[in-house]
Scaffold this motif. Sequence first.
Motif, PDB file in Angstrom:
ATOM      1  N   UNK A 185      33.791 119.674  75.258  1.00 53.55           N
ATOM      2  CA  UNK A 185      35.106 119.637  74.636  1.00 53.55           C
ATOM      3  C   UNK A 185      35.191 120.745  73.594  1.00 53.55           C
ATOM      4  N   UNK A 186      36.418 121.108  73.248  1.00 50.59           N
ATOM      5  CA  UNK A 186      36.654 122.184  72.282  1.00 50.59           C
ATOM      6  C   UNK A 186      37.299 121.696  70.997  1.00 50.59           C
ATOM      7  N   UNK A 187      37.749 120.428  70.968  1.00 50.33           N
ATOM      8  CA  UNK A 187      38.540 119.962  69.819  1.00 50.33           C
ATOM      9  C   UNK A 187      38.405 118.460  69.671  1.00 50.33           C
ATOM     10  N   UNK A 188      38.121 118.008  68.473  1.00 47.77           N
ATOM     11  CA  UNK A 188      38.118 116.584  68.148  1.00 47.77           C
ATOM     12  C   UNK A 188      38.618 116.413  66.727  1.00 47.77           C
ATOM     13  N   UNK A 189      39.319 115.293  66.471  1.00 49.24           N
ATOM     14  CA  UNK A 189      39.821 115.058  65.125  1.00 49.24           C
ATOM     15  C   UNK A 189      39.539 113.629  64.687  1.00 49.24           C
ATOM     16  N   UNK A 190      39.959 113.318  63.461  1.00 52.84           N
ATOM     17  CA  UNK A 190      39.559 112.061  62.818  1.00 52.84           C
ATOM     18  C   UNK A 190      38.035 111.984  62.780  1.00 52.84           C
ATOM     19  N   UNK A 191      37.415 113.097  62.460  1.00 53.16           N
ATOM     20  CA  UNK A 191      35.952 113.179  62.465  1.00 53.16           C
ATOM     21  C   UNK A 191      35.414 112.664  61.134  1.00 53.16           C
ATOM     22  N   UNK A 192      34.456 111.750  61.134  1.00 54.23           N
ATOM     23  CA  UNK A 192      33.840 111.301  59.883  1.00 54.23           C
ATOM     24  C   UNK A 192      33.312 112.497  59.088  1.00 54.23           C
ATOM     25  N   UNK A 193      33.485 112.449  57.781  1.00 51.85           N
ATOM     26  CA  UNK A 193      33.150 113.592  56.934  1.00 51.85           C
ATOM     27  C   UNK A 193      31.713 114.052  57.114  1.00 51.85           C
ATOM     28  N   UNK A 194      30.745 113.115  57.141  1.00 58.16           N
ATOM     29  CA  UNK A 194      29.346 113.533  57.235  1.00 58.16           C
ATOM     30  C   UNK A 194      29.065 114.252  58.551  1.00 58.16           C
ATOM     31  N   UNK A 195      29.656 113.758  59.638  1.00 57.18           N
ATOM     32  CA  UNK A 195      29.468 114.415  60.931  1.00 57.18           C
ATOM     33  C   UNK A 195      30.150 115.781  60.949  1.00 57.18           C
ATOM     34  N   UNK A 196      31.361 115.846  60.400  1.00 54.77           N
ATOM     35  CA  UNK A 196      32.095 117.116  60.380  1.00 54.77           C
ATOM     36  C   UNK A 196      31.316 118.177  59.624  1.00 54.77           C
ATOM     37  N   UNK A 197      30.755 117.790  58.488  1.00 56.50           N
ATOM     38  CA  UNK A 197      30.015 118.754  57.674  1.00 56.50           C
ATOM     39  C   UNK A 197      28.700 119.143  58.337  1.00 56.50           C
ATOM     40  N   UNK A 198      28.015 118.172  58.939  1.00 54.12           N
ATOM     41  CA  UNK A 198      26.713 118.448  59.550  1.00 54.12           C
ATOM     42  C   UNK A 198      26.831 119.325  60.790  1.00 54.12           C
ATOM     43  N   UNK A 199      27.677 118.909  61.727  1.00 51.45           N
ATOM     44  CA  UNK A 199      27.817 119.678  62.959  1.00 51.45           C
ATOM     45  C   UNK A 199      28.527 120.999  62.694  1.00 51.45           C
ATOM     46  N   UNK A 200      29.435 120.987  61.722  1.00 53.65           N
ATOM     47  CA  UNK A 200      30.137 122.216  61.370  1.00 53.65           C
ATOM     48  C   UNK A 200      29.251 123.261  60.744  1.00 53.65           C
ATOM     49  N   UNK A 201      28.077 122.850  60.274  1.00 56.32           N
ATOM     50  CA  UNK A 201      27.140 123.793  59.670  1.00 56.32           C
ATOM     51  C   UNK A 201      26.243 124.467  60.713  1.00 56.32           C
ATOM     52  N   UNK A 202      26.427 124.114  61.985  1.00 56.24           N
ATOM     53  CA  UNK A 202      25.646 124.702  63.067  1.00 56.24           C
ATOM     54  C   UNK A 202      26.498 125.701  63.843  1.00 56.24           C
ATOM     55  N   UNK A 203      25.884 126.482  64.728  1.00 58.03           N
ATOM     56  CA  UNK A 203      26.674 127.412  65.550  1.00 58.03           C
ATOM     57  C   UNK A 203      27.483 126.724  66.654  1.00 58.03           C
ATOM     58  N   UNK A 204      27.326 125.404  66.780  1.00 59.08           N
ATOM     59  CA  UNK A 204      27.939 124.699  67.901  1.00 59.08           C
ATOM     60  C   UNK A 204      29.405 124.362  67.677  1.00 59.08           C
ATOM     61  N   UNK A 205      29.841 124.318  66.430  1.00 60.25           N
ATOM     62  CA  UNK A 205      31.215 123.907  66.149  1.00 60.25           C
ATOM     63  C   UNK A 205      31.643 124.440  64.793  1.00 60.25           C
ATOM     64  N   UNK A 206      32.942 124.477  64.595  1.00 64.52           N
ATOM     65  CA  UNK A 206      33.522 124.873  63.314  1.00 64.52           C
ATOM     66  C   UNK A 206      34.210 123.665  62.698  1.00 64.52           C
ATOM     67  N   UNK A 207      33.898 123.398  61.435  1.00 68.85           N
ATOM     68  CA  UNK A 207      34.531 122.286  60.722  1.00 68.85           C
ATOM     69  C   UNK A 207      35.783 122.794  60.019  1.00 68.85           C
ATOM     70  N   UNK A 208      36.916 122.196  60.326  1.00 67.62           N
ATOM     71  CA  UNK A 208      38.175 122.514  59.658  1.00 67.62           C
ATOM     72  C   UNK A 208      38.648 121.276  58.904  1.00 67.62           C
ATOM     73  N   UNK A 209      39.129 121.470  57.699  1.00 67.28           N
ATOM     74  CA  UNK A 209      39.653 120.370  56.902  1.00 67.28           C
ATOM     75  C   UNK A 209      41.031 120.748  56.399  1.00 67.28           C
TER      76      UNK A 209
END
Length: 508
Positions: free
Chosen positions: A243-267
């Motif tokens: 998938x390319x897009x998900x929302x209502x993401x829990x903050x800890x998951x958004x920050x953790x996965x967003x810190x990797x090359x696999x995804x970008x965290x947008x807030x």
Amino acid sequence: MNYFIKRALAPTILAAALTATPALAQKSDDTLRVALAEEILNLDYNYTTKREYIILAQMTDTTLFDLDPTTQEFKPAVATGYEYADDTTIDVSLRDDVKFHDGSTLSAEDVAYTYNWIIREDSESNAGGTVGRWLDKAEVTGPNTVRFHLKSVYPLVLRDMAQRIMLRKVGSYDAGGTIDRDAMAQHLIGTGPYKVTSFEPGQELVLERFEDFFGEKPAIQKIVVRNIPDVGTQQAEMMSGGIDWMFKVPLDLAESLGATPLATHLSGPDLRIAFIVLDAAGYTDADGPLTNVKVRQAINHALNKAEMAKYLIGGSAEAIHTACHPAQFGCDQSVQDYPYDPEAAKALLAEAGFADGFPLELWAYRDKPVAEAVSADLTAVGIDVNLRYVKLESLNQARAAQDIPAYIGTWGSGGTADTAAIARIHFADDTDRNLSGDAALATEVLAAEQTSDQNERAKIYTNALTTIADQAYWAPLFTYSANYLVSPDLEFPLDPDGLPRLQNSSWK
């Protein structure tokens, strides 16, 4: 109370980041793959309400007007303009080049049919309650003109036309005289930038760019919307490039996965706010503590809203002190604020005769860490809290029966940046959400919807919000923040009203 918990990067996410390579197939085949946790069963927004359905309707349907999310100005869409013949009569002119997804051209008759159907009692449309308050009938007055006859002055007509009513062909719901309210639920014929090519309810929706769309064409050719209820499964799909897009993401998951090359965290911002409604009217206890304004003010002082917003919600979430979102028209920020001050809370409780506190049953249905934080803050000033964390349906039933002394609620205003979108539903005299018992306040809130003079409306809302704050009918908490995880290849713009508009996405 300090809610800060330092979260380490999840080992599984970090390990995946070191070994996985995001799939690029979505960009190469010009297909945006989206995950929604909420089950999608009905594509017709005239018969649905949830945020997920609004997101889909933005892609498959169009309305008479567009509301610019940045300026909050109304712009032409299917309509080219409007003119008030008098205070309760509006003439709307239409484009002549709007196509339905089946290739037919939209007509004035289609527009009038849609609005007249919505307000019919036997339509049972979810939009009927909103539009039925102000619309008497829609009348075709020319090849490309429709006249709307209003029941009374209503300043939010253009808002409802821009956001609530999706246009349908004549006979869509009652072809041959037989009513079929589900006619568009699975086989939608809309006028939006994307058309439905396949739909498996509760599983997958496939949309393709509609080349005959009258407006600006979307950049991405195809969008696949998948129902994936489990956030862990969504996470795995994001990490593998499924998938390319998900929302209502829990903050800890958004920050953790967003810190990797696999995804970008947008807030981004969200018009949803959180608050505590207090039984000031004494429905649950005529002589109870919550009928005392000093007790209600103490509750406001007891809450560390700023830390809740920062550490439990994150992103752009902020503490609030008004019974509305600061971005909404009429949400006057000059009203009484109750800064976090536990000692002031204890002093007010003592003045009210509750130096030793009192038992309080507090209901909540979402964001359990927030409910627990609120409970802890109130306990710290001596209030003996019994936290009842239940499903929304249970809370709604208890509230309707006037069995709730206090509850933590949230409201998103349907993405509408106007205090009317939250004031009526919570403070009118015909809603069970109103626990104030203040008849004068209810009258004032409705008065703001009975004039088209924006300056007058603003003054009315200032007076109403001042009363709410002075009497501490609510304990406002914070605004929400929308957390997204998106593919590193995806350009996804964030709008200030917090509504995701996937049709505006593009590839980097």
